[in-house]
Design a protein around this motif. Sequence first.
Motif, PDB file in Angstrom:
ATOM      1  N   THR A 186       5.250  -2.579 -18.447  1.00 13.21           N
ATOM      2  CA  THR A 186       5.013  -2.927 -19.846  1.00 13.21           C
ATOM      3  C   THR A 186       3.532  -3.114 -20.120  1.00 13.21           C
ATOM      4  OG1 THR A 186       7.163  -3.992 -19.986  1.00 13.21           O
ATOM      5  CG2 THR A 186       5.560  -4.577 -21.658  1.00 13.21           C
ATOM      6  N   GLY A 187       2.858  -3.871 -19.272  1.00 13.27           N
ATOM      7  CA  GLY A 187       1.447  -4.113 -19.483  1.00 13.27           C
ATOM      8  C   GLY A 187       0.623  -2.845 -19.445  1.00 13.27           C
ATOM      9  N   LEU A 188       0.919  -1.966 -18.506  1.00 13.71           N
ATOM     10  CA  LEU A 188       0.195  -0.699 -18.423  1.00 13.71           C
ATOM     11  C   LEU A 188       0.383   0.118 -19.687  1.00 13.71           C
ATOM     12  CD1 LEU A 188       1.061   0.193 -14.721  1.00 13.71           C
ATOM     13  CD2 LEU A 188      -1.233  -0.337 -15.580  1.00 13.71           C
ATOM     14  N   ARG A 189       1.616   0.169 -20.169  1.00 17.01           N
ATOM     15  CA  ARG A 189       1.888   0.926 -21.399  1.00 17.01           C
ATOM     16  C   ARG A 189       1.158   0.322 -22.580  1.00 17.01           C
ATOM     17  NH1 ARG A 189       6.109   4.501 -21.905  1.00 17.01           N
ATOM     18  NH2 ARG A 189       5.155   4.805 -23.936  1.00 17.01           N
ATOM     19  N   GLU A 190       1.167  -0.993 -22.683  1.00 20.65           N
ATOM     20  CA  GLU A 190       0.443  -1.655 -23.762  1.00 20.65           C
ATOM     21  C   GLU A 190      -1.055  -1.395 -23.670  1.00 20.65           C
ATOM     22  OE1 GLU A 190       3.430  -5.423 -24.592  1.00 20.65           O
ATOM     23  OE2 GLU A 190       1.795  -5.642 -23.154  1.00 20.65           O
ATOM     24  N   GLY A 191      -1.553  -1.206 -22.451  1.00 18.87           N
ATOM     25  CA  GLY A 191      -2.961  -0.900 -22.266  1.00 18.87           C
ATOM     26  C   GLY A 191      -3.315   0.550 -22.519  1.00 18.87           C
ATOM     27  N   GLY A 192      -2.301   1.420 -22.586  1.00 16.24           N
ATOM     28  CA  GLY A 192      -2.563   2.806 -22.951  1.00 16.24           C
ATOM     29  C   GLY A 192      -2.277   3.843 -21.904  1.00 16.24           C
ATOM     30  N   ILE A 193      -1.687   3.457 -20.760  1.00 13.15           N
ATOM     31  CA  ILE A 193      -1.355   4.445 -19.734  1.00 13.15           C
ATOM     32  C   ILE A 193       0.086   4.245 -19.281  1.00 13.15           C
ATOM     33  CG2 ILE A 193      -3.754   4.582 -18.956  1.00 13.15           C
ATOM     34  CD1 ILE A 193      -2.946   3.000 -16.470  1.00 13.15           C
ATOM     35  N   ILE A 194       0.626   5.249 -18.586  1.00  9.54           N
ATOM     36  CA  ILE A 194       1.989   5.162 -18.083  1.00  9.54           C
ATOM     37  C   ILE A 194       1.988   4.905 -16.586  1.00  9.54           C
ATOM     38  CG2 ILE A 194       2.985   6.589 -19.897  1.00  9.54           C
ATOM     39  CD1 ILE A 194       2.957   8.934 -17.890  1.00  9.54           C
ATOM     40  N   ALA A 195       3.128   4.475 -16.096  1.00 13.42           N
ATOM     41  CA  ALA A 195       3.266   4.091 -14.699  1.00 13.42           C
ATOM     42  C   ALA A 195       4.038   5.128 -13.917  1.00 13.42           C
ATOM     43  CB  ALA A 195       3.986   2.744 -14.609  1.00 13.42           C
ATOM     44  N   SER A 196       3.865   5.088 -12.600  1.00 15.58           N
ATOM     45  CA  SER A 196       4.699   5.861 -11.682  1.00 15.58           C
ATOM     46  C   SER A 196       5.310   4.882 -10.690  1.00 15.58           C
ATOM     47  CB  SER A 196       3.873   6.917 -10.944  1.00 15.58           C
ATOM     48  OG  SER A 196       4.708   7.696 -10.103  1.00 15.58           O
ATOM     49  N   LEU A 197       6.583   4.620 -10.835  1.00 19.34           N
ATOM     50  CA  LEU A 197       7.263   3.681  -9.955  1.00 19.34           C
ATOM     51  C   LEU A 197       7.418   4.298  -8.575  1.00 19.34           C
ATOM     52  CD1 LEU A 197       9.843   2.817 -12.673  1.00 19.34           C
ATOM     53  CD2 LEU A 197       8.300   1.122 -11.691  1.00 19.34           C
ATOM     54  N   LYS A 198       7.019   3.563  -7.560  1.00 21.87           N
ATOM     55  CA  LYS A 198       7.049   4.107  -6.207  1.00 21.87           C
ATOM     56  C   LYS A 198       7.425   3.005  -5.213  1.00 21.87           C
ATOM     57  CE  LYS A 198       2.083   3.471  -5.254  1.00 21.87           C
ATOM     58  NZ  LYS A 198       0.799   4.143  -5.061  1.00 21.87           N
ATOM     59  N   HIS A 199       7.891   3.373  -4.043  1.00 21.43           N
ATOM     60  CA  HIS A 199       8.148   4.720  -3.512  1.00 21.43           C
ATOM     61  C   HIS A 199       9.662   4.839  -3.417  1.00 21.43           C
ATOM     62  CE1 HIS A 199       4.232   3.378  -1.963  1.00 21.43           C
ATOM     63  NE2 HIS A 199       3.848   4.631  -2.103  1.00 21.43           N
ATOM     64  N   TYR A 200      10.217   5.806  -4.088  1.00 20.55           N
ATOM     65  CA  TYR A 200      11.658   5.940  -4.289  1.00 20.55           C
ATOM     66  C   TYR A 200      12.283   6.725  -3.144  1.00 20.55           C
ATOM     67  CZ  TYR A 200      15.941   6.805  -6.968  1.00 20.55           C
ATOM     68  OH  TYR A 200      17.239   6.861  -7.404  1.00 20.55           O
ATOM     69  N   VAL A 201      13.089   6.076  -2.279  1.00 23.63           N
ATOM     70  CA  VAL A 201      13.453   4.676  -2.282  1.00 23.63           C
ATOM     71  C   VAL A 201      13.661   4.236  -0.841  1.00 23.63           C
ATOM     72  CG1 VAL A 201      15.909   5.223  -2.614  1.00 23.63           C
ATOM     73  CG2 VAL A 201      15.106   2.987  -3.226  1.00 23.63           C
ATOM     74  N   GLY A 202      13.496   2.944  -0.574  1.00 25.25           N
ATOM     75  CA  GLY A 202      13.720   2.381   0.746  1.00 25.25           C
ATOM     76  C   GLY A 202      12.508   2.358   1.642  1.00 25.25           C
ATOM     77  N   TYR A 203      11.353   2.772   1.135  1.00 35.02           N
ATOM     78  CA  TYR A 203      10.132   2.852   1.937  1.00 35.02           C
ATOM     79  C   TYR A 203       9.761   1.496   2.543  1.00 35.02           C
ATOM     80  CZ  TYR A 203       5.214   4.385   2.766  1.00 35.02           C
ATOM     81  OH  TYR A 203       3.991   4.711   3.297  1.00 35.02           O
ATOM     82  N   GLY A 204      10.038   0.403   1.821  1.00 33.01           N
ATOM     83  CA  GLY A 204       9.667  -0.918   2.296  1.00 33.01           C
ATOM     84  C   GLY A 204      10.487  -1.423   3.461  1.00 33.01           C
ATOM     85  N   ALA A 205      11.546  -0.703   3.825  1.00 34.98           N
ATOM     86  CA  ALA A 205      12.397  -1.122   4.946  1.00 34.98           C
ATOM     87  C   ALA A 205      12.106  -0.304   6.197  1.00 34.98           C
ATOM     88  CB  ALA A 205      13.871  -0.993   4.565  1.00 34.98           C
ATOM     89  N   ALA A 206      10.874   0.180   6.318  1.00 35.54           N
ATOM     90  CA  ALA A 206      10.508   1.025   7.460  1.00 35.54           C
ATOM     91  C   ALA A 206      10.829   0.348   8.785  1.00 35.54           C
ATOM     92  CB  ALA A 206       9.019   1.360   7.395  1.00 35.54           C
ATOM     93  N   GLU A 207      11.491   1.073   9.647  1.00 35.31           N
ATOM     94  CA  GLU A 207      11.913   0.534  10.938  1.00 35.31           C
ATOM     95  C   GLU A 207      10.706   0.025  11.721  1.00 35.31           C
ATOM     96  OE1 GLU A 207      13.502   3.010  14.472  1.00 35.31           O
ATOM     97  OE2 GLU A 207      15.272   2.424  13.318  1.00 35.31           O
ATOM     98  N   ALA A 208      10.830  -1.217  12.225  1.00 32.86           N
ATOM     99  CA  ALA A 208       9.785  -1.888  13.006  1.00 32.86           C
ATOM    100  C   ALA A 208       8.527  -2.151  12.189  1.00 32.86           C
ATOM    101  CB  ALA A 208       9.442  -1.100  14.276  1.00 32.86           C
ATOM    102  N   GLY A 209       8.612  -2.005  10.862  1.00 31.88           N
ATOM    103  CA  GLY A 209       7.450  -2.238  10.024  1.00 31.88           C
ATOM    104  C   GLY A 209       6.372  -1.189  10.169  1.00 31.88           C
ATOM    105  N   ARG A 210       6.714  -0.063  10.774  1.00 25.44           N
ATOM    106  CA  ARG A 210       5.723   0.991  11.028  1.00 25.44           C
ATOM    107  C   ARG A 210       5.708   1.974   9.870  1.00 25.44           C
ATOM    108  NH1 ARG A 210       7.633   2.638  15.527  1.00 25.44           N
ATOM    109  NH2 ARG A 210       8.213   4.789  15.055  1.00 25.44           N
TER     110      ARG A 210
END
Length: 743
Positions: A186-210
């Motif tokens: 929302t804030g980015l749009r109000e400021g005048g640019i669009i967002a790219s939601l990332k990383h789709y999907v599950g990237y944050g559950a990388a095995e062993a944190g690697r």
Amino acid sequence: MRLDFSLVAVAVLSLSTVVQPSAQETRPGGADAGIERRIDALVERMTLEEKLGQMSQGGWAPDFDLKEAESGIIGSLTNADDPAAIAKIQAAARRSRLGIPILMTHNVIHGFRTLFPVPIGMAASFDPALVRETARWAGRESAAVGLHWTLAPMVDISRDPRWGRVVEGAGEDVFLGSMMAAAQVTGLREGGIIASLKHYVGYGAAEAGRDYNSTSIPPVELRDIYLPPFHAGIAAGGATIMAAFNALNGTPATANRWTLDQVLKREWGFDGFVISDWDSIIELMKHGVAGSRAEAAEKALMAGVDVDMAGELFRDELPALVKAGRVPMARIDDAVRRVLRVKFRLGLFDRPDPDPAAADAQLLTPAAREAARRAARETIVLLRNDGDLLPLAPKAKRIALVGGAAADPSDHMGSWGAAARQGDTVTTLAALQARASAGGYALTYARGCADDCTSTEGFDEAVQRASEADLVIAVLGEPWYMTAEGTSRTRLGLPNRQQELLERLVATGKPVVLVVFAGRPMALTWAAEHVPAILYAWAPGTEGGNGIADLLFGDASPSARLPMTMPRAVGQIPVYYDHLPTGRPATDDRYSSRYIDEENAPLYPFGYGLSYTRFAYSDVAITAPKPDREGVLEVAVTVANTGARAGKDVVQLYVRDLVASRSRPIRQLKAFDKVALAPGESRRVTLRVPIDRLGFHAEEGGYQVEPGRFEVYLGGDSRAPMVGGFELPTGVDYPGAPPVRLD
């Protein structure tokens, strides 16, 4: 600016509403007829080469060839931050045969020229309104130089601090993560640019944190935990999605037809475009699911990727695949339409490009700096304050400041600095020197060691300065380059020789205040036992030094809370508060779910943070939700500031479903509110949770709310005490929610 974000449905819906600037712009799932007619007319005129150009993103460099823009073979360009260069490129694109403007993008992760605290720090504010405001500033500065789009925010949920990219996200909790995603978009749009939601999907559950490693996430867990922040971001106006690097349950995210096409585009009705991550299409060959560049391009496109970032595979390989009938023109046209739809909705075909000569005046303004300073104050977590050592004023007269990071602008700025400059940054050393020169105390500074602290050469000087002072401020932690992409760690203590330096400073017998710079929770077990005061500052941004000084001297009271659980030891990881109960919960019994060499409890729990004042809760009242779609759980409480200083408390509401068809977490955050109170002031706070937020997904994908007993917990962190409960009666057809719907 302050908004009530305690009610999920109202919060996300209000965020979604705000970002609609005109009747001509549409939200995902609906199409404006006028725009679609213009897209139809344009696509009909386009050659295959021009279509593939729209599906290709290039990288900017000072030697960028303007002929690429003039030929219409590039749809978007990343990493340009010079307004004059951007203006020339855009002018060249408008001279192309069809005059299609180029989407200009950059990695604007936590600010453009003015840097705010890194995203994990912003999440620690527990203040979506503040996050929205800082994102708006980032959008304004980006738009001023001619950018339209940022490759952010990262909305990956992560429960493993070994993963370096936790610095870019909102931590471990799905509710907090969803609220932060919506606020950023929302804030980015109000400021005048669009967002790219990332990383789709599950990237944050990388095995062993690697980093880049594979992930294994059951579908139910994927829908209940990892997908909701993406859906919340889309509901708030997120126009693009970035596919992840990882393989999810054996299928690389860049070629995962189920997540990209079935869930995202069909179930959710997403009509923006999907972009690959850097080179992730060609990396399908390394994943072992494509035997050639052509096969990699085909698999990514047919799975749902619409734009190729950096790899040039779409432009090089798709013409032959179309000719051979392996890729239908309808799929090409769908991808092109998605790109053009985003450009038309942004108004790129109709509005003038910004004047590059006017850009500088809109960057790093006094108002933006003030917002950055306020954000720094609101995101620093007070972990320990034995004997009320902090705030310092008027206690300490002679202060020794130790640590290379205290004087290093980069460590204050953090990773992903966009167009920020070191000379713009107020360091902790500079801020404390300014206060010393204004009178009241004497400051000495000893580096001790560089921020990476690989040498003990300066230790003796630092210890000498500490011995001569009344109090020591040690600024230690992770150097900025240790918290970003490709920075996984197996040891989460203070890096290199920093622990030795800290122990020598404590051994002087002088009180020590530890200020920690970090991009993730670290295991600070020794410090938590031996250092009387600890401020967790993350990477606090352009005004970080001033923000730290404001808290050290009591100009403001710390109010941030941990968005991730802080472990005692790496062996506890993954560690998070909303775990399942198990059949043998931890007890003193040997045969229970516990460690024999360490406590189960974390060093500091999710939601934890101290203040310079004290808060008390009383008169809790629970109103059970009615068993219909309008039903809302209401929990009211009187919050009182019982101390002598003004402060802000984060009231947190957790709910547990005691008996269900699936084992449910021991508690889940369902609402929170940040309340500012003067000394002696009290306020009645009501937290609301819609009934369809009390459900979960079944194996087959359906969402359900089940009858039964629910417990309610209320307090200042995830250890909040139970304050009551309510019953959802049997024999009622409870309203379910569409998968991961947050509006």
